[in-house]
Design a protein around this motif. Structure first.
Motif, PDB file in Angstrom:
ATOM      1  N   ARG A 564      -1.762  -2.368   2.645  1.00  9.22           N
ATOM      2  CA  ARG A 564      -1.168  -1.271   3.393  1.00  9.22           C
ATOM      3  C   ARG A 564      -2.235  -0.517   4.164  1.00  9.22           C
ATOM      4  O   ARG A 564      -3.436  -0.673   3.905  1.00  9.22           O
ATOM      5  CB  ARG A 564      -0.426  -0.295   2.467  1.00  9.22           C
ATOM      6  CG  ARG A 564       0.549  -0.932   1.509  1.00  9.22           C
ATOM      7  CD  ARG A 564       1.632  -1.720   2.232  1.00  9.22           C
ATOM      8  NE  ARG A 564       2.382  -0.871   3.124  1.00  9.22           N
ATOM      9  CZ  ARG A 564       3.074  -1.308   4.160  1.00  9.22           C
ATOM     10  NH1 ARG A 564       3.088  -2.606   4.421  1.00  9.22           N
ATOM     11  NH2 ARG A 564       3.742  -0.475   4.925  1.00  9.22           N
ATOM     12  N   VAL A 565      -1.814   0.293   5.101  1.00 10.21           N
ATOM     13  CA  VAL A 565      -2.714   1.073   5.943  1.00 10.21           C
ATOM     14  C   VAL A 565      -2.245   2.518   5.932  1.00 10.21           C
ATOM     15  O   VAL A 565      -1.053   2.791   6.095  1.00 10.21           O
ATOM     16  CB  VAL A 565      -2.728   0.536   7.399  1.00 10.21           C
ATOM     17  CG1 VAL A 565      -3.525   1.478   8.297  1.00 10.21           C
ATOM     18  CG2 VAL A 565      -3.315  -0.860   7.441  1.00 10.21           C
ATOM     19  N   VAL A 566      -3.188   3.451   5.731  1.00 11.04           N
ATOM     20  CA  VAL A 566      -2.933   4.883   5.844  1.00 11.04           C
ATOM     21  C   VAL A 566      -3.718   5.385   7.047  1.00 11.04           C
ATOM     22  O   VAL A 566      -4.939   5.220   7.113  1.00 11.04           O
ATOM     23  CB  VAL A 566      -3.341   5.638   4.567  1.00 11.04           C
ATOM     24  CG1 VAL A 566      -3.244   7.150   4.788  1.00 11.04           C
ATOM     25  CG2 VAL A 566      -2.460   5.221   3.404  1.00 11.04           C
ATOM     26  N   CYS A 567      -3.023   5.958   8.003  1.00  8.46           N
ATOM     27  CA  CYS A 567      -3.652   6.395   9.240  1.00  8.46           C
ATOM     28  C   CYS A 567      -4.188   7.820   9.097  1.00  8.46           C
ATOM     29  O   CYS A 567      -3.544   8.688   8.498  1.00  8.46           O
ATOM     30  CB  CYS A 567      -2.635   6.340  10.393  1.00  8.46           C
ATOM     31  SG  CYS A 567      -2.087   4.659  10.786  1.00  8.46           S
ATOM     32  N   TYR A 575       0.564   8.626   5.240  1.00  7.19           N
ATOM     33  CA  TYR A 575       1.058   7.947   4.050  1.00  7.19           C
ATOM     34  C   TYR A 575       1.438   6.527   4.436  1.00  7.19           C
ATOM     35  O   TYR A 575       1.412   6.142   5.611  1.00  7.19           O
ATOM     36  CB  TYR A 575       2.268   8.682   3.478  1.00  7.19           C
ATOM     37  CG  TYR A 575       3.445   8.724   4.428  1.00  7.19           C
ATOM     38  CD1 TYR A 575       4.406   7.699   4.429  1.00  7.19           C
ATOM     39  CD2 TYR A 575       3.590   9.785   5.317  1.00  7.19           C
ATOM     40  CE1 TYR A 575       5.462   7.751   5.303  1.00  7.19           C
ATOM     41  CE2 TYR A 575       4.646   9.825   6.199  1.00  7.19           C
ATOM     42  CZ  TYR A 575       5.592   8.805   6.189  1.00  7.19           C
ATOM     43  OH  TYR A 575       6.636   8.836   7.055  1.00  7.19           O
ATOM     44  N   THR A 576       1.785   5.745   3.453  1.00  2.92           N
ATOM     45  CA  THR A 576       2.281   4.387   3.669  1.00  2.92           C
ATOM     46  C   THR A 576       3.460   4.147   2.741  1.00  2.92           C
ATOM     47  O   THR A 576       3.617   4.830   1.722  1.00  2.92           O
ATOM     48  CB  THR A 576       1.182   3.338   3.437  1.00  2.92           C
ATOM     49  OG1 THR A 576       1.690   2.039   3.788  1.00  2.92           O
ATOM     50  CG2 THR A 576       0.751   3.308   1.969  1.00  2.92           C
ATOM     51  N   GLU A 617       0.516   8.279  -0.726  1.00  4.03           N
ATOM     52  CA  GLU A 617      -0.367   9.050   0.136  1.00  4.03           C
ATOM     53  C   GLU A 617      -1.545   9.540  -0.678  1.00  4.03           C
ATOM     54  O   GLU A 617      -1.485   9.672  -1.906  1.00  4.03           O
ATOM     55  CB  GLU A 617       0.383  10.233   0.752  1.00  4.03           C
ATOM     56  CG  GLU A 617       0.901  11.244  -0.254  1.00  4.03           C
ATOM     57  CD  GLU A 617       1.658  12.387   0.418  1.00  4.03           C
ATOM     58  OE1 GLU A 617       1.858  12.295   1.633  1.00  4.03           O
ATOM     59  OE2 GLU A 617       2.034  13.343  -0.285  1.00  4.03           O
ATOM     60  N   VAL A 647      -5.179  -0.475  -0.063  1.00  5.10           N
ATOM     61  CA  VAL A 647      -4.871   0.519   0.969  1.00  5.10           C
ATOM     62  C   VAL A 647      -6.124   0.734   1.795  1.00  5.10           C
ATOM     63  O   VAL A 647      -7.196   1.026   1.249  1.00  5.10           O
ATOM     64  CB  VAL A 647      -4.391   1.843   0.358  1.00  5.10           C
ATOM     65  CG1 VAL A 647      -4.048   2.836   1.466  1.00  5.10           C
ATOM     66  CG2 VAL A 647      -3.184   1.607  -0.537  1.00  5.10           C
ATOM     67  N   CYS A 652      -6.067   4.930  13.287  1.00  5.07           N
ATOM     68  CA  CYS A 652      -5.136   3.904  13.779  1.00  5.07           C
ATOM     69  C   CYS A 652      -5.055   3.942  15.294  1.00  5.07           C
ATOM     70  O   CYS A 652      -5.204   4.995  15.931  1.00  5.07           O
ATOM     71  CB  CYS A 652      -3.738   4.113  13.185  1.00  5.07           C
ATOM     72  SG  CYS A 652      -3.693   3.852  11.397  1.00  5.07           S
ATOM     73  N   GLU A 655       0.726   4.400  15.485  1.00 10.96           N
ATOM     74  CA  GLU A 655       1.601   4.305  14.319  1.00 10.96           C
ATOM     75  C   GLU A 655       2.903   3.667  14.785  1.00 10.96           C
ATOM     76  O   GLU A 655       3.707   4.283  15.489  1.00 10.96           O
ATOM     77  CB  GLU A 655       1.867   5.678  13.724  1.00 10.96           C
ATOM     78  CG  GLU A 655       2.580   5.598  12.382  1.00 10.96           C
ATOM     79  CD  GLU A 655       2.616   6.935  11.662  1.00 10.96           C
ATOM     80  OE1 GLU A 655       3.397   7.063  10.710  1.00 10.96           O
ATOM     81  OE2 GLU A 655       1.846   7.842  12.069  1.00 10.96           O
ATOM     82  N   GLY A 659       5.303   5.131   8.362  1.00 12.94           N
ATOM     83  CA  GLY A 659       4.362   4.767   7.319  1.00 12.94           C
ATOM     84  C   GLY A 659       3.586   3.501   7.601  1.00 12.94           C
ATOM     85  O   GLY A 659       2.963   2.964   6.702  1.00 12.94           O
ATOM     86  N   GLU A 660       3.574   2.998   8.804  1.00 16.44           N
ATOM     87  CA  GLU A 660       2.853   1.771   9.094  1.00 16.44           C
ATOM     88  C   GLU A 660       2.022   1.974  10.341  1.00 16.44           C
ATOM     89  O   GLU A 660       2.491   2.565  11.318  1.00 16.44           O
ATOM     90  CB  GLU A 660       3.814   0.597   9.287  1.00 16.44           C
ATOM     91  CG  GLU A 660       4.574   0.222   8.030  1.00 16.44           C
ATOM     92  CD  GLU A 660       5.414  -1.018   8.244  1.00 16.44           C
ATOM     93  OE1 GLU A 660       5.150  -1.744   9.208  1.00 16.44           O
ATOM     94  OE2 GLU A 660       6.312  -1.250   7.424  1.00 16.44           O
TER      95      GLU A 660
END
Length: 896
Positions: A564-567, A575-576, A617, A647, A652, A655, A659-660
């Motif tokens: 997953r990625v958290v920006c 959050y993701t 998050e 994570v 980013c 978005e 959440g992605e």
């Protein structure tokens, strides 16, 4: 004569004079040019006539019952006059015509005012009344008509002439005039239908002067009509009427005409039927034919021939008549339903047969063939509840075609009874009859059939993951004739996952492998297999087993995307969404429970999202980087385990959805990763190809290298790992490209002089030296690099051609061996890449340049090496530079 006779004669005279008869005479009268409305024009003498009605042919005039003629409105009478008729109808219905002729007269001019001149009387014109003749008069001719006289005949001796149609124009010669008396005559019979009237001109002349004594006078001769034409039919007498129509239904209209004078009794046509009066009647005055009864039946008689007579003069005996036959066609209505020829129909069919014609059903219909009233439509009213039969209509014969479309079973019934109704495409009308039906008995023949499963599709239930050998159920078949399962064996036809075993003798179904509801072979928890039953006569029957697989909680929830990625945007971390899935059914799947594992260290927290996902998050601000987050996901029954989610916290690019996001570096790597891999592979392949080429070059056969130094000597190259027998030491020559042949005062200039010729000679010598230099072995150069460096460092070659070469490469650290070898190898590859003719051009006779004036070596050519190949005495004749090189090589060899 006696008194009695005289008395009788007197009495007869008085009687005759006292009896008045009805004699109608023409009316001729002069009137003013303009008549006001209601002006009395003249009067018809009706003495002795019994009159029922009076009419005029001119709407500008009307006539009273006493015969007085008056104007209806303001009317003008031109110089040509006005002609019309008065119709007199008596009580018997007879019609008489009175000719009325009006001529205009000039009015006296009004008196002028006082003091004016005396009024003069205008000259009066001659104006005879219109004349009339009767058409088709019988001879003899000529016949006198009337006198046309001019008032000028009182003062002059005149003669008359007439000109115009009927006289001098077509038809010529019909009329003539007595020139002296003015008597007008007709010379031949005239047909009114061709010439209803003649208008010609009369002239009067002075006998003496031949000049006209009066103005020309238009003369009108009217041709009176007689009933000489019979009425005629103007259209074919073809009519149609629907059968069983109601009385007074219009059948058609008879159209007729008469050539005689319109609006006269001679053109008054009366219509009558000569036959068929029991079915039809006709209007006497307008010719409309109507049905008289409702008993017209097309099936009894479809055409009626009726004779029609038309007669003028209102149908009186004096009228003329014509007769023609009318054809009245009676059209069809659907008043007859189709009927069956047989009261009971029978057929036979063998069981298990389908799509077969088993019976043709003929019907009769009295209606018009080929019409919707005749075309039959068959309906199976009873006995076809299971849809085993269908019935169609043969379009040519109108028969019903009965088919069996599903196999029949003799054991279920030996006779099948149907009821078939025959209808028409059009509904019934005009009748009290209704559609009829016929019973049909179908005998089903018996056949030896294979075993049958009952039911043909059966369903069992089993839980997934049960042990092998678990009994699911028993599925057996029976012989249709004996109703027994004895001697029947059972086999599987299809078992996609090979989960089920079938007992050959008993039909028992047991699990043979692990049954998995989540398998791809299962659809909606159903797994199907097909079995076959075989009896002793080898006849077969098939059946289908549907196995409903009950779910058990044999799957844990799994995170679908563990990376997953958290920006991080503007210093704020988002959050993701972590989503899990469980192939089990409720209550063994959703809603899931998410928990952080022990390794979360308080850096992360969870928020609710949906029944199958959670929001993950950071609980604190985390540096950009990659983190492993342990998550425990459990289903509704608490069945689950810890899973690791990777994570990545990053900035980013965008978005993309809730959440992605995509990291900047990650997107760049993703976009260039494929090309980077391809570039690495291509570089590796090129390096491999270069190595193979070098191995090929190093393994080639030795070649002779001629050195043109003006001394006639020759050196041979060696491809061995160490110096060969022909070479005493390493030779290090500078490439021709490293020497600036344009430098004044250099060794090149000193040796070859100046000018184009010297430059050419020097260049050839350098090219020969470069060729020799390129053929020095790689290993030899690597070994001798250090010694040569010491040698050049001693100052012996500090200047000149070789000194320049040393200066060029001395900037490299300790004479960079690999880079130097690379340059030499490139030159060698260029040399071997040349054409064959160029590579071995040194083996041909050619002219070489001299070193210059005072050269110790002279010219070197291909024939310089004619002595023993092993003799190295030629080295002594190569000049001072090569002598020095030989000493270096000898010293190196002595050191070894």
């Amino acid at each position: 004569m006696s008194r009695g006779v005289l008395f009788c004669l007197g009495l007869w005279t008085v009687f005759c004079c006292s009896v008045e008869s009805c004699v109608l005479r023409s009316v001729r009268v002069q009137v003013p040019e303009q008549l006001q409305a209601g002006t009395e024009v003249s009067k018809v003498n009706l003495r002795g006539c019994v009159v029922r009605e009076l009419k005029t042919s001119d709407p500008d005039f009307f006539v009273r019952s006493d015969g007085t003629i008056l104007t209806s409105h303001v009317t003008t009478v031109t110089a040509r006059g006005r002609l019309f008729w008065v119709w007199v109808y008596d009580e018997r219905g007879d019609v008489m015509k009175v000719d009325v002729s009006l001529t205009s007269r000039a009015e006296e001019p009004r008196r002028r005012s006082a003091g004016s001149a005396v009024l003069r009387r205008t000259k009066r014109r001659w104006s005879p009344l219109p004349f009339s003749i009767t058409e088709n008069e019988n001879p003899p001719f000529p016949k006198e008509i009337d006198v046309i006289g001019s008032d000028s005949s009182v003062n002059y001796t005149v003669y008359y002439r007439i000109v115009g149609p009927g006289v001098t124009a077509h038809p010529v010669g019909v009329f003539s005039v007595d020139t002296r008396t003015g008597m007008l005559k007709v010379n031949k019979a005239v047909d009114r239908e061709e010439f209803p009237q003649f208008v010609f001109t009369a002239h009067v002349y002075d006998v003496m002067t031949k000049k006209e004594t009066d103005l020309p006078l238009p003369v009108t001769v009217i041709v009176k009509d007689v009933n000489d034409n019979a009425p005629e039919f103007t259209a074919p007498l073809v009519f149609t009427v629907e059968e069983q129509c109601i009385p007074d239904t219009v059948v058609g209209k008879v159209n007729a005409t008469d050539k005689d004078e319109p609006n006269t009794p001679r053109t008054l046509i009366r219509y009558s039927l000569m036959n068929g009066t029991d079915l039809f009647f006709i209007n006497s005055f307008n010719g409309v034919i109507k049905a008289k009864t409702s008993n017209l039946d097309r099936e009894t008689k479809d055409k009626h021939y009726v004779s029609i007579m038309i007669k003028d003069m209102g149908g009186t005996a004096e009228g003329r008549s014509s007769t023609q036959t009318a054809v009245i066609t009676v059209t069809d209505i659907n008043d007859n339903p189709p009927t069956f020829r047989e009261p009971l129909l029978k057929a036979r069919v063998q069981e298990n047969q389908a799509d077969k014609l088993i019976l043709r059903i003929p019907v009769d219909d009295k209606d018009a063939e080929g019409t919707p009233n005749w075309k039959a439509v068959f309906v199976i009213a009873k006995g076809n509840e299971n849809g085993s039969f269908k019935i169609e209509t043969d379009p040519k014969t109108n028969e019903g075609l009965l088919y069996v479309i599903k196999p029949l079973d003799h054991e279920k019934g030996e006779v099948v009874k149907l009821e078939i109704v025959a209808q028409n495409e059009a509904p019934l009308t005009g009748t009290t009859l209704s559609w009829v039906s016929v019973p049909v008995e179908i005998t089903v023949g018996d056949e030896d059939e294979g075993p049958e499963f009952s039911p043909s599709i059966i369903q069992f239930r089993v839980k997934e993951n049960v042990p092998n050998g678990t009994l699911i159920g028993t599925y057996t078949a029976k012989d249709p004739e004996t109703k027994s399962s004895k001697g029947i064996k059972y086999y599987k036809i299809s078992d996609p996952a090979n989960w089920i075993s079938l007992s050959e003798s008993s039909g028992e179904l047991r699990t043979a492998n692990t049954v998995d509801r989540e398998s791809d072979y299962v659809s909606n928890s159903m797994y199907n297999i097909t079995v076959k039953a075989v009896d002793e006569s080898r006849k077969t029957g098939t059946g289908t087993v549907m196995i409903f697989i009950e779910d058990v909680n044999d799957n844990m929830p799994r995170i679908t995307e563990p990376s997953r990625v958290v920006c991080e945007t503007g210093g704020t971390q988002g959050y993701t969404v972590v989503t899990a899935d469980d192939p089990d059914l409720t209550p063994y799947s959703k809603p899931f429970t998410f928990e952080l594992g022990e390794g979360a260290d308080g850096k992360w927290r969870l928020k609710e999202d949906t029944s199958s996902s959670m929001l993950l998050e950071p609980a604190v601000d985390l540096p950009i980087g990659e983190y492993k987050v342990p998550l425990i996901v459990k289903d509704l029954q608490g069945f689950g385990e810890e899973q690791m989610v990777t994570v990545r916290v990053c900035e980013c690019v965008t978005e993309e959805k809730k959440g992605e996001g995509v990291c900047k570096a990650q997107r760049h790597s993703a976009s260039l990763g494929v090309w980077a891999v391809l570039a690495i592979l291509l570089a590796f392949l090129l390096a491999l190809l270069l190595c193979l080429l070098l191995m090929f070059v190093c393994s080639t056969a030795r070649e002779k290298l001629y050195i043109d130094d003006g001394t006639g000597g020759m050196l041979l190259k060696s491809n061995t790992e160490a110096p060969g027998d022909e070479v005493e030491g390493a030779l290090l020559l500078t490439p021709a490209s490293a020497v600036d042949i344009t430098t004044k005062g250099s060794a090149m200039e000193q040796q070859f002089g100046t000018g184009p010729a010297a430059a050419t000679a020097g260049q050839q010598t350098l090219q020969g030296s470069a060729s020799m230099f390129q053929n020095v072995s790689k290993d030899f150069m690597t070994t001798e690099t250090h010694n040569m460096t010491d040698y050049y460092a001693s100052g012996r070659y500090g200047t000149g051609v070789y000194g320049d070469m040393y200066a060029k490469y001395s900037s490299l650290s300790t004479f960079d061996t690999w880079k130097t070898n690379e340059i030499y190898l490139d030159k060698k590859l260029d040399f071997f890449g040349e054409e064959e003719d160029d590579r071995f051009a040194v083996d041909l006779l050619r002219v070489h340049g001299y070193e210059g004036e005072g050269s110790l070596a002279g010219s070197v050519g291909c024939c310089s090496n004619l002595s023993d190949q092993d003799n190295l005495d030629f080295l002594n004749s190569l000049g001072p530079k090569f002598k020095t090189l030989a000493e270096v090589c000898m010293n190196r060899r002595g050191e070894e």
